[in-house]
Design an enzyme around this catalytic site. Structure first.
Site, mmCIF file in Angstrom:
data_model
loop_
_atom_site.group_PDB
_atom_site.id
_atom_site.type_symbol
_atom_site.label_atom_id
_atom_site.label_comp_id
_atom_site.label_asym_id
_atom_site.label_seq_id
_atom_site.Cartn_x
_atom_site.Cartn_y
_atom_site.Cartn_z
ATOM 1 N N HIS A 37 164.699 -29.646 -42.779
ATOM 2 C CA HIS A 37 164.324 -29.673 -41.577
ATOM 3 C C HIS A 37 163.342 -30.891 -41.122
ATOM 4 O O HIS A 37 163.322 -31.840 -40.397
ATOM 5 C CB HIS A 37 163.072 -28.553 -41.322
ATOM 6 N N VAL A 176 170.918 -31.818 -46.495
ATOM 7 C CA VAL A 176 169.993 -32.405 -47.459
ATOM 8 C C VAL A 176 170.023 -31.407 -48.606
ATOM 9 O O VAL A 176 169.866 -30.088 -48.668
ATOM 10 C CB VAL A 176 168.435 -32.503 -47.161
#
Ligand code: PAF
Length: 281
Positions: A37, A176
């Site tokens: 995020h 990620v």
């Protein structure tokens, strides 16, 4: 960081900012924030005058047997992280504000919602498309940022924006990963230490799949999928929901190997359901 709870206050903020011709980057989340995020927030920060992050665990996108109740809620910690990232506004509406009693309008993207996650989680993408459409109307962002870990979600939102002529630019950002390759996910925190060790095999399997395709070691999608099933069969308490080699645009399963190809998996390790994917160029 300004925290806004009410829809009308968020809308007034958005209209004011629009009037000043500032660009707004929007990152919708369900909280329990992690590095994935934060990478979206940082990019939104770089590319816009202001950044809005929403935190809302959307009941509409959870099935009756899914983890809505136990989904991690870590608001105080999330707000600290967002403050550090110089977020302009954190929008934290309640469920009754987002869905007042009697609300029934829904947004569907039927062309893309029956494969992969859509097949495993009926109704999930109606819930996602509906809440994201509502957020777009409330926040009026210039750009909206989504992670590619939820590959199908990105495709569904992209199609919704195009089909409904929404004036927002979608920015899809790379997944990620932790140092060993496990994709960051709010659900990783459900894993025991032992399960966390096993979870790295998801990435290893995707990596192997990519090699098998790129090096033309196996000729048929079914052979590759079978090989990956063998990897997961060796993990204790692991159940595969699906392993698929699919067309990255239509999400339909590939009959013959073509590139680019999407390799997507959903597995349960113990009681935790994890998804991941790679696009093989
Ligand atoms: O990816 C998520 O966290 C959610 O699906 C989203 C986009 C915030 C909608 O509830």
């Amino acid at each position: 960081v300004r925290i806004i709870h009410s829809v009308s206050e968020m809308q007034s903020w958005a209209s004011r900012v629009q009037g000043q011709r500032f660009s707004v980057g929007f990152v919708p989340t369900m909280g329990a924030l992690h590095e994935g995020h934060l990478a979206l927030v940082r990019r939104a920060r770089r590319e816009n005058d202001a950044v809005v992050v929403s935190i809302f665990v959307n009941p509409l996108q959870f099935g009756p047997k899914e983890d809505f109740k136990k989904y991690p809620r870590t608001l105080a910690k999330d707000l600290k992280l967002l403050q550090k990232e110089k977020t302009s506004v954190v929008f934290v509406p309640s469920a009754s504000m987002m869905y007042p009693a009697g609300t029934s309008a829904k947004v569907s993207v039927p062309a893309l919602d029956h494969a992969l996650e859509g097949a495993a989680r009926p109704g999930h993408f109606d819930g996602v498309a509906t809440v994201v459409a509502k957020f777009f109307h409330i926040v009026q962002p210039t750009r909206a940022y989504f992670g590619q870990k939820d590959y199908q979600q990105v495709r569904v939102i992209d199609r919704m924006i195009k089909d409904l002529n929404m004036p927002v630019h979608l920015v899809a950002c790379a997944t990620v990963r932790e140092v060993d390759g496990l994709a960051y996910s709010s659900r990783n925190r459900y894993l025991s230490n032992r399960e966390r060790e096993e979870a790295v095999k998801i990435y290893q399997a995707l990596f192997l799949g990519r090699e098998l395709v790129s090096e033309k070691i196996m000729k048929k999608p079914a052979q590759i999928v079978k090989r990956l099933h063998q990897i997961f069969a060796r993990i204790p308490k692991c159940k595969v929901d699906y392993i698929a080699l699919a067309d990255p645009e239509t999400l339909e399963p590939l009959k013959k190997i073509r590139r680019p190809a999407l390799l997507a998996v959903a597995v349960r390790i113990g009681r935790t359901r994890l998804i991941d994917n790679i696009v093989i160029p």
